[in-house]
Design a protein around this motif. Structure first.
Motif, PDB file in Angstrom:
ATOM      1  N   ASN A   5       9.719  42.593  78.640  1.00 44.22           N
ATOM      2  CA  ASN A   5       8.813  42.137  79.704  1.00 44.22           C
ATOM      3  C   ASN A   5       8.479  40.662  79.546  1.00 44.22           C
ATOM      4  OD1 ASN A   5       8.674  44.646  80.966  1.00 44.22           O
ATOM      5  ND2 ASN A   5       6.975  45.335  79.669  1.00 44.22           N
ATOM      6  N   LEU A   6       8.332  40.207  78.303  1.00 49.62           N
ATOM      7  CA  LEU A   6       8.074  38.789  78.078  1.00 49.62           C
ATOM      8  C   LEU A   6       9.275  37.922  78.455  1.00 49.62           C
ATOM      9  CD1 LEU A   6       6.173  38.839  74.653  1.00 49.62           C
ATOM     10  CD2 LEU A   6       5.233  38.241  76.884  1.00 49.62           C
ATOM     11  N   LEU A   7      10.466  38.470  78.250  1.00 54.58           N
ATOM     12  CA  LEU A   7      11.685  37.706  78.518  1.00 54.58           C
ATOM     13  C   LEU A   7      12.140  37.801  79.966  1.00 54.58           C
ATOM     14  CD1 LEU A   7      13.745  38.675  75.346  1.00 54.58           C
ATOM     15  CD2 LEU A   7      12.531  36.548  75.752  1.00 54.58           C
ATOM     16  N   ASP A   8      11.481  38.595  80.759  1.00 51.69           N
ATOM     17  CA  ASP A   8      11.929  38.846  82.125  1.00 51.69           C
ATOM     18  C   ASP A   8      11.999  37.571  82.949  1.00 51.69           C
ATOM     19  OD1 ASP A   8      12.452  41.048  84.222  1.00 51.69           O
ATOM     20  OD2 ASP A   8      10.927  39.786  85.160  1.00 51.69           O
ATOM     21  N   ARG A   9      11.048  36.682  82.747  1.00 47.31           N
ATOM     22  CA  ARG A   9      11.002  35.465  83.562  1.00 47.31           C
ATOM     23  C   ARG A   9      12.196  34.542  83.320  1.00 47.31           C
ATOM     24  NH1 ARG A   9       5.976  32.120  81.073  1.00 47.31           N
ATOM     25  NH2 ARG A   9       5.015  34.188  81.049  1.00 47.31           N
ATOM     26  N   TYR A  10      12.785  34.638  82.128  1.00 43.32           N
ATOM     27  CA  TYR A  10      13.876  33.718  81.797  1.00 43.32           C
ATOM     28  C   TYR A  10      15.197  34.135  82.428  1.00 43.32           C
ATOM     29  CZ  TYR A  10      10.317  32.254  78.556  1.00 43.32           C
ATOM     30  OH  TYR A  10       9.126  31.821  78.024  1.00 43.32           O
ATOM     31  N   LEU A  11      15.251  35.311  83.020  1.00 46.82           N
ATOM     32  CA  LEU A  11      16.424  35.683  83.799  1.00 46.82           C
ATOM     33  C   LEU A  11      16.480  34.948  85.132  1.00 46.82           C
ATOM     34  CD1 LEU A  11      16.453  39.550  83.209  1.00 46.82           C
ATOM     35  CD2 LEU A  11      17.945  37.852  82.161  1.00 46.82           C
ATOM     36  N   LYS A  12      15.377  34.281  85.503  1.00 47.27           N
ATOM     37  CA  LYS A  12      15.319  33.521  86.748  1.00 47.27           C
ATOM     38  C   LYS A  12      15.271  32.019  86.489  1.00 47.27           C
ATOM     39  CE  LYS A  12      12.481  37.224  88.731  1.00 47.27           C
ATOM     40  NZ  LYS A  12      11.166  37.554  89.360  1.00 47.27           N
ATOM     41  N   SER A  13      15.570  31.600  85.270  1.00 43.82           N
ATOM     42  CA  SER A  13      15.481  30.182  84.917  1.00 43.82           C
ATOM     43  C   SER A  13      16.488  29.357  85.715  1.00 43.82           C
ATOM     44  CB  SER A  13      15.732  30.002  83.419  1.00 43.82           C
ATOM     45  OG  SER A  13      15.765  28.647  83.069  1.00 43.82           O
ATOM     46  N   SER A  14      16.134  28.099  85.910  1.00 47.72           N
ATOM     47  CA  SER A  14      17.044  27.187  86.614  1.00 47.72           C
ATOM     48  C   SER A  14      18.182  26.717  85.720  1.00 47.72           C
ATOM     49  CB  SER A  14      16.266  25.971  87.133  1.00 47.72           C
ATOM     50  OG  SER A  14      15.637  25.289  86.055  1.00 47.72           O
ATOM     51  N   SER A  15      18.059  26.942  84.424  1.00 47.47           N
ATOM     52  CA  SER A  15      19.100  26.549  83.475  1.00 47.47           C
ATOM     53  C   SER A  15      20.060  27.704  83.251  1.00 47.47           C
ATOM     54  CB  SER A  15      18.472  26.119  82.145  1.00 47.47           C
ATOM     55  OG  SER A  15      19.457  25.929  81.154  1.00 47.47           O
ATOM     56  N   CYS A  16      21.325  27.440  83.425  1.00 42.81           N
ATOM     57  CA  CYS A  16      22.334  28.486  83.241  1.00 42.81           C
ATOM     58  C   CYS A  16      22.393  28.939  81.787  1.00 42.81           C
ATOM     59  CB  CYS A  16      23.698  27.966  83.694  1.00 42.81           C
ATOM     60  SG  CYS A  16      24.993  29.220  83.714  1.00 42.81           S
ATOM     61  N   SER A  17      22.205  28.023  80.839  1.00 41.54           N
ATOM     62  CA  SER A  17      22.257  28.396  79.424  1.00 41.54           C
ATOM     63  C   SER A  17      21.124  29.343  79.062  1.00 41.54           C
ATOM     64  CB  SER A  17      22.204  27.140  78.550  1.00 41.54           C
ATOM     65  OG  SER A  17      20.992  26.436  78.754  1.00 41.54           O
ATOM     66  N   VAL A  18      19.938  29.123  79.617  1.00 42.76           N
ATOM     67  CA  VAL A  18      18.805  30.008  79.342  1.00 42.76           C
ATOM     68  C   VAL A  18      19.057  31.393  79.930  1.00 42.76           C
ATOM     69  CG1 VAL A  18      16.339  30.365  79.707  1.00 42.76           C
ATOM     70  CG2 VAL A  18      17.201  28.082  79.201  1.00 42.76           C
ATOM     71  N   VAL A  19      19.580  31.442  81.137  1.00 42.35           N
ATOM     72  CA  VAL A  19      19.865  32.730  81.782  1.00 42.35           C
ATOM     73  C   VAL A  19      20.896  33.516  80.977  1.00 42.35           C
ATOM     74  CG1 VAL A  19      20.822  33.817  83.847  1.00 42.35           C
ATOM     75  CG2 VAL A  19      19.264  31.890  84.073  1.00 42.35           C
ATOM     76  N   MET A  20      21.943  32.842  80.518  1.00 45.32           N
ATOM     77  CA  MET A  20      22.983  33.538  79.757  1.00 45.32           C
ATOM     78  C   MET A  20      22.448  34.027  78.422  1.00 45.32           C
ATOM     79  SD  MET A  20      25.731  33.496  81.643  1.00 45.32           S
ATOM     80  CE  MET A  20      27.178  33.626  80.636  1.00 45.32           C
ATOM     81  N   ALA A  21      21.640  33.197  77.750  1.00 42.08           N
ATOM     82  CA  ALA A  21      21.073  33.612  76.466  1.00 42.08           C
ATOM     83  C   ALA A  21      20.113  34.782  76.640  1.00 42.08           C
ATOM     84  CB  ALA A  21      20.377  32.429  75.802  1.00 42.08           C
ATOM     85  N   ALA A  22      19.286  34.728  77.687  1.00 41.12           N
ATOM     86  CA  ALA A  22      18.360  35.836  77.945  1.00 41.12           C
ATOM     87  C   ALA A  22      19.114  37.107  78.308  1.00 41.12           C
ATOM     88  CB  ALA A  22      17.398  35.447  79.060  1.00 41.12           C
ATOM     89  N   THR A  23      20.184  36.986  79.066  1.00 41.11           N
ATOM     90  CA  THR A  23      20.981  38.159  79.436  1.00 41.11           C
ATOM     91  C   THR A  23      21.586  38.816  78.212  1.00 41.11           C
ATOM     92  OG1 THR A  23      21.520  37.119  81.563  1.00 41.11           O
ATOM     93  CG2 THR A  23      22.906  38.948  80.846  1.00 41.11           C
ATOM     94  N   LYS A  24      22.136  38.019  77.314  1.00 45.14           N
ATOM     95  CA  LYS A  24      22.718  38.593  76.097  1.00 45.14           C
ATOM     96  C   LYS A  24      21.651  39.298  75.273  1.00 45.14           C
ATOM     97  CE  LYS A  24      25.403  37.514  71.985  1.00 45.14           C
ATOM     98  NZ  LYS A  24      26.190  36.492  71.255  1.00 45.14           N
ATOM     99  N   LEU A  25      20.473  38.694  75.154  1.00 40.79           N
ATOM    100  CA  LEU A  25      19.399  39.326  74.386  1.00 40.79           C
ATOM    101  C   LEU A  25      18.987  40.654  75.025  1.00 40.79           C
ATOM    102  CD1 LEU A  25      17.541  39.110  71.989  1.00 40.79           C
ATOM    103  CD2 LEU A  25      15.969  37.745  73.371  1.00 40.79           C
ATOM    104  N   PHE A  26      18.908  40.699  76.344  1.00 40.44           N
ATOM    105  CA  PHE A  26      18.599  41.953  77.036  1.00 40.44           C
ATOM    106  C   PHE A  26      19.663  43.007  76.741  1.00 40.44           C
ATOM    107  CE2 PHE A  26      15.260  40.017  79.461  1.00 40.44           C
ATOM    108  CZ  PHE A  26      14.517  41.071  79.982  1.00 40.44           C
ATOM    109  N   LEU A  27      20.928  42.622  76.841  1.00 45.51           N
ATOM    110  CA  LEU A  27      22.017  43.582  76.655  1.00 45.51           C
ATOM    111  C   LEU A  27      22.052  44.127  75.234  1.00 45.51           C
ATOM    112  CD1 LEU A  27      24.898  41.782  78.610  1.00 45.51           C
ATOM    113  CD2 LEU A  27      23.431  43.635  79.414  1.00 45.51           C
ATOM    114  N   VAL A  28      21.768  43.271  74.263  1.00 44.80           N
ATOM    115  CA  VAL A  28      21.809  43.711  72.864  1.00 44.80           C
ATOM    116  C   VAL A  28      20.611  44.583  72.528  1.00 44.80           C
ATOM    117  CG1 VAL A  28      21.741  42.899  70.480  1.00 44.80           C
ATOM    118  CG2 VAL A  28      23.199  41.741  72.123  1.00 44.80           C
ATOM    119  N   LEU A  29      19.425  44.154  72.963  1.00 43.16           N
ATOM    120  CA  LEU A  29      18.229  44.932  72.640  1.00 43.16           C
ATOM    121  C   LEU A  29      18.212  46.283  73.360  1.00 43.16           C
ATOM    122  CD1 LEU A  29      15.422  42.212  72.640  1.00 43.16           C
ATOM    123  CD2 LEU A  29      16.618  43.201  70.693  1.00 43.16           C
ATOM    124  N   ALA A  30      18.755  46.328  74.573  1.00 44.25           N
ATOM    125  CA  ALA A  30      18.720  47.562  75.370  1.00 44.25           C
ATOM    126  C   ALA A  30      20.032  48.335  75.253  1.00 44.25           C
ATOM    127  CB  ALA A  30      18.438  47.229  76.833  1.00 44.25           C
TER     128      ALA A  30
END
Length: 785
Positions: free
Chosen positions: A283-308
Motif C-alpha cells: 500500500n505504501l508503494l502503490d503511488r510509485y506505480l504512477k510515477s513520472s519516472s520510468c525507472s521508478v515504475v519499473m523498480a516498483a513493479t519488480k518489488l510488487f512482483l517479488v513480494l506478491a
C-alpha cells in the motif's frame, strides 16, 4: 573607420594574389612571416599541440606575478591548461605551478586546479603530496562547498599511501553540519575501502554509515546504501532488516527519482514476516506505480512482483496498472528506452498472452525506427495475434516483407510463419503470394518457413507442395537450398518434378560451396529414392559415386558411405531407418504456446536478462572472473550504535574461525541454481553424515544470515513450522571443490541431521567444512533458545 587597405590582412591577400611573374628570379626574404608564426634560426615555425614552446609559455604565464594578480587572466591560463589536458596533451610539467594556484579563494579556480591534480597525481606522486596540506586545510574551510570539493578531490587522488591522509578528513566529513560535505564523505568511504584492497573492513566505519541512514538529507541516505554495498561486497552487501526497511519506506517521499529507484532495488532484499506487513508495504508503494519516472515504475513493479509471489491476482493487477507506462516507453523518442521496454513487454506476454492485445497498433513499425526496434516490435506482434486483430496484423507484417532491408524483410516473413502455426490458411496464402515476387531473399525465407510449417502443421503440406515448383530458380543461399531440398526429399511424392529439381543440384554438386547442402542433398535423394526409385536410381548413383570417390569434405564422404552401406542392407532396412514414424510434432507447438508463471521471471524483471536473454546472460556472467577471496576470519554482522537504533533485532555473532588454517577456504562468489544443485546432488555419493544438538525453534532468517557470513549459500529452505523441516545448502572452496548439504529436523527430534556431499575426494576439506557448519549451527541454536 579604417580602410581595409591599411590592415595586415590586406597585405597578405595582396601578396598571395600577386602574379608569379613579379617573383621570377627573386628569393623571398627570411624576415617575412605570416601572423601567428614564430621566427627561429631564420626559419618559420608553427607551434604545435604539446610542443615545448607551448608548455614553457604556460609555465611562464602561471608564474607571472602580474597574471596572478589579475583573477580573470589567471583563471584563463588555468583553463588553457585544462583544455590541453582534455585533448590528451601531457601538461604534467606545470604540476608545481598548478598546486600553487590552488591557494585561492576563487572556488571556480579551485575546481579547475583540483581536476588537474586528480588527473596527474599518479604521474607525480611526490609533488602530489605537497598538495595534501592545501587540501587538508580546505577541508576545514568555512565554506561548505570548499570543504566538500577538497574532500572529494582527496578521495580521487589515485596514488599510493593516500589512505592515511584521507581517513581523518572523511570521518570529520561524516559528522559535518553541511549535507553536501556528508554526501561527499559517504562516497569517500567506499573509495577509501577500494584503495585498501583486501584489508579487513573497519567495523566502526560501517556502523557510522549505518547510523547515517537516519540522516535528514535524503541523498546522504541513498549514498550510504551505495557505499555500504561497495564496502560489504564480500559479506553479501548491505543488510536490510525490518527497522531499516520501514525507515526507508517512510523516507521514500523525500527522495528524488534516482534515490527512489535505488531504494526500491535495495528493498528487494527484505522479506515481510507476515501477510499483514506485506500488504502494508504494498500500500505504501502503490503511488510509485504512477510515477513520472520510468525507472521508478519499473523498480516498483519488480518489488510488487517479488513480494506478491504467493498472490497471483496481485501480480496480474500490478501488470495491468503498469501497462500505460510501458506503452509510453515503447513509443518513446529514446531508442534505448524503447528497446528496453519492448523486451520487457515480450517477457510479460510470456505469462499474459493477451495483455496488450487491445493496443496492438502501438507496436506497428515506423519508417524512421532502427532495425533492432522493428525486429522487437514484430516479435511482440506475433504474441498479440487473436481472432479480432489477426487480419490487421498480418497485413501490417505483409508490408514489411517488401522492405528495402533484406534482413528485415526476412524477419517479417519468419514472423508470419510463427503466426501460421495458429492461423495456417491465411498465412500460407500470404506466403504463397510473396513467392510470385521472385526475389531471392524473400523466396529463401518463405521456403524456410514452409519447411518448419509442414513439420509442425502437417495439414498444410498440400498447399506447400503446390507452391514449391519454380522456387529452385531463385534460391541461391545455403539456408534456402537446405529447406527446399528437405521439402523435396520428404514430400517429393506430392511434387511431380521433384527428382528433376534434385537432378539439377546433382549436376552442379561440384561447384556447390556449402557442405551442408551436399549432406542435405544426399539425405533427400535417398528418401525420394524410396518413394520413386525408377526416377531417382541413376541420379542417386551419380551422387554417391561423386561423394565417395571425389569429394574432399570428410563429413559429406562419411554420410555418402553410410547411405551406400545402408542401401546394401536392402530397401526395407533403409526405409525403416529413414522413414520411421516420428513423434507428434503438435506437442511441441503446445509447449511453445504454454503460459509461464510470473514468478519464473519476476526476479529477472528490470534487469539485463530480458534484453540479452537468460541463456546468453548466464554465459556472460559466468565468464566474468571475480577476484574475491575469503577473509581469514568472518566479519561480524554490522550494527548501528546509538540510542535510537535502526537495527534492533538480535545479531548473529559467529565465532572467529580461521578456515584457511583448518584446510578449507570458502569463496563468496558461489552461485548455484536449484537445477544445478539437484543435478549435482543426485550424481554424488554421501561424504559424511553427522548430527548437531537442536532444542530451539527454527528461525530460517537467522540461520540464513549466519550461513551467509561464512559464505555458505542457501539453495532452498522450509518455512517456519514445517514438519519435517529441511534446508539445502551449497558452498565452494578456493580449489573448486563443491560442498552440498542437507539439513533435516524431524518432529520431536532433539538433533538436527546434516548430510554432506562433495564433488572431490578430500577428507581433510570435508572435515574442515563440517567443523565450520557445526560451529555456525551450534551458535544459531544458542541464539534461538
Amino acid at each position: 573607420m579604417l580602410s581595409i587597405r591599411h590592415s595586415g590582412w590586406w597585405r597578405i591577400t595582396s601578396f598571395l594574389s600577386m602574379p608569379r611573374s613579379r617573383f621570377s628570379g627573386r628569393k623571398l626574404s627570411h624576415n617575412f612571416c605570416l601572423p601567428g608564426v614564430y621566427k627561429k634560426s631564420g626559419h618559420c615555425k608553427m607551434p604545435y599541440l604539446g610542443s615545448e614552446d607551448m608548455l614553457k609559455e604556460l609555465k611562464r604565464a602561471l608564474s607571472n606575478p602580474h597574471v596572478q594578480a589579475d583573477r580573470l587572466r589567471y583563471r584563463n591560463v588555468i583553463q588553457r591548461v585544462i583544455r590541453h589536458m582534455t585533448q590528451g596533451v601531457d601538461v604534467s610539467s606545470v604540476f608545481m605551478e598548478m598546486v600553487k594556484a590552488s591557494a585561492t579563494v576563487d572556488i571556480v579556480q579551485k575546481k579547475l586546479v583540483y581536476l588537474y591534480m586528480c588527473t596527474f597525481a599518479p604521474l607525480k606522486p611526490d609533488l602530489a603530496l605537497l598538495a595534501i596540506n592545501t587540501l587538508c586545510k580546505d577541508c576545514s574551510d568555512p565554506n561548505p562547498m570548499v570543504r566538500g570539493l577538497a574532500l572529494r578531490s582527496m578521495c580521487s587522488l589515485r596514488m599510493p599511501g593516500i589512505q592515511e591522509y584521507i581517513q581523518q578528513p572523511i570521518l570529520n566529513g561524516l559528522r559535518d553540519k553541511a549535507s553536501y560535505v556528508r554526501r561527499v564523505a559517504v562516497l569517500g568511504c567506499a573509495k577509501m575501502q577500494k584503495l585498501q584492497g583486501d584489508c579487513e573492513v573497519d567495523g566502526a566505519l560501517v556502523n557510522e554509515l549505518y547510523s547515517l541512514l537516519r540522516d535528514q538529507d535524503p541523498i546522504v541516505v541513498v549514498n550510504c546504501l551505495r557505499a555500504l554495498e561497495e564496502i560489504l561486497v564480500h559479506e553479501g552487501g548491505v543488510v536490510i532488516n525490518k527497522p531499516i526497511a520501514h525507515h526507508l519506506l517512510n523516507r521514500m517521499p523525500d527522495l528524488d527519482q534516482w534515490g527512489q529507484s535505488e531504494v526500491l532495488t535495495f528493498l528487494l532484499r527484505y522479506k515481510p514476516r507476515c501477510e499483514e506487513e506485506l500488504f502494508d508495504i504494498l500500500n505504501l508503494l502503490d503511488r510509485y506505480l504512477k510515477s513520472s519516472s520510468c525507472s521508478v515504475v519499473m523498480a516498483a513493479t519488480k518489488l510488487f512482483l517479488v513480494l506478491a509471489k504467493d498472490f497471483p491476482h496481485v501480480q496480474t493487477d500490478v501488470l495491468v496498472r503498469v501497462k500505460g507506462p510501458l506503452l509510453a516507453a515503447c513509443t518513446s523518442e529514446s531508442r534505448e528506452l524503447c528497446f528496453t521496454a519492448l523486451c520487457h513487454v515480450r517477457q510479460i506476454l510470456d505469462s499474459l498472452p493477451g495483455h496488450f492485445s487491445s493496443h496492438y497498433k502501438k507496436f506497428f513499425c515506423s519508417y524512421s525506427e532502427p532495425h533492432y526496434i522493428k525486429c522487437q516490435k514484430m516479435e511482440v506482434l506475433c504474441k498479440l495475434v487473436n481472432d479480432e486483430n489477426m487480419q490487421q496484423i498480418l497485413e501490417e507484417l505483409r508490408g514489411y516483407c517488401t522492405d528495402v532491408s533484406a534482413e528485415l524483410a526476412q524477419r517479417a516473413i519468419f514472423a508470419i510463419g510463427n503466426i501460421a502455426r495458429t492461423y495456417t490458411e491465411q498465412c500460407v496464402r500470404i506466403l504463397t503470394e510473396l513467392l510470385e515476387l521472385k526475389q531471392e531473399h524473400i523466396t529463401s525465407a518463405v521456403v524456410q518457413v514452409f519447411r518448419d510449417l509442414v513439420w509442425l502443421c502437417p495439414q498444410c503440406t498440400e498447399f506447400v507442395s503446390q507452391a514449391l515448383p519454380g522456387c529452385e530458380e531463385t534460391i541461391q543461399d545455403s539456408e534456402g537450398k537446405q529447406a527446399l531440398i528437405w521439402l523435396l526429399g520428404v514430400h517429393g511424392k506430392r511434387i511431380p518434378n521433384a527428382p528433376y529439381v534434385l537432378e539439377d543440384y546433382v549436376e552442379n554438386v561440384k561447384s556447390e560451396a556449402f557442405s551442408v547442402v551436399k549432406v542435405e542433398l544426399l539425405t533427400a535423394l535417398v528418401r525420394l529414392f524410396i518413394a520413386r526409385p525408377a526416377e531417382c536410381q541413376d541420379i542417386l548413383g551419380r551422387l554417391l559415386y561423386y561423394c565417395i570417390e571425389e569429394e574432399t569434405d570428410m563429413t559429406v564422404r562419411d554420410r555418402a558411405l553410410f547411405y551406400y552401406r545402408l542401401l546394401q542392407a536392402g530397401m526395407e532396412e533403409t526405409k525403416r531407418v529413414l522413414c520411421s514414424p516420428t513423434s507428434d510434432h503438435s506437442l511441441r507447438l503446445l509447449e511453445d504456446q504454454a503460459e509461464g508463471s510470473v514468478n519464473e521471471w519476476a526476479s529477472d524483471f528490470n534487469t539485463l536478462v530480458p534484453i540479452y536473454g537468460k541463456e546468453l546472460w548466464a554465459t556472460m556472467t559466468a565468464s566474468q572472473i571475480t577476484d574475491l577471496h575469503c577473509a581469514d576470519s568472518p566479519c561480524e554482522a554490522p550494527t548501528v550504535v546509538g540510542e535510537e537504533q535502526l537495527i534492533s533485532e538480535k545479531r548473529v555473532e559467529v565465532p572467529c574461525m580461521n578456515t584457511s588454517s583448518s584446510g578449507v577456504v570458502l569463496i563468496p562468489s558461489t552461485c548455484l541454481t536449484a537445477e544445478q544443485f539437484e543435478r549435482t546432488w543426485l550424481n554424488l555419493g554421501v561424504g559424511c553424515q553427522q548430527t548437531v544438538p537442536w532444542k530451539a525453534s527454527v528461525q530460517p532468517d537467522t540461520i540464513q544470515a549466519a550461513l551467509q557470513v561464512v559464505h555458505i549459500q542457501t539453495i532452498a529452505m522450509s518455512k517456519i513450522g514445517s514438519q519435517p523441516w529441511k534446508a539445502y545448502l551449497g558452498a565452494q572452496d578456493d580449489t573448486g571443490c563443491i560442498f552440498l548439504t542437507e539439513l533435516l529436523l524431524e518432529t520431536g527430534n532433539a538433533q538436527m541431521q546434516m548430510l554432506v556431499k562433495l564433488s572431490e575426494d578430500k577428507p581433510e576439506a570435508l572435515q574442515a567444512f563440517i567443523l565450520v557448519l557445526k560451529t555456525v549451527m551450534g551458535t544459531v541454536a544458542g541464539l534461538t533458545l
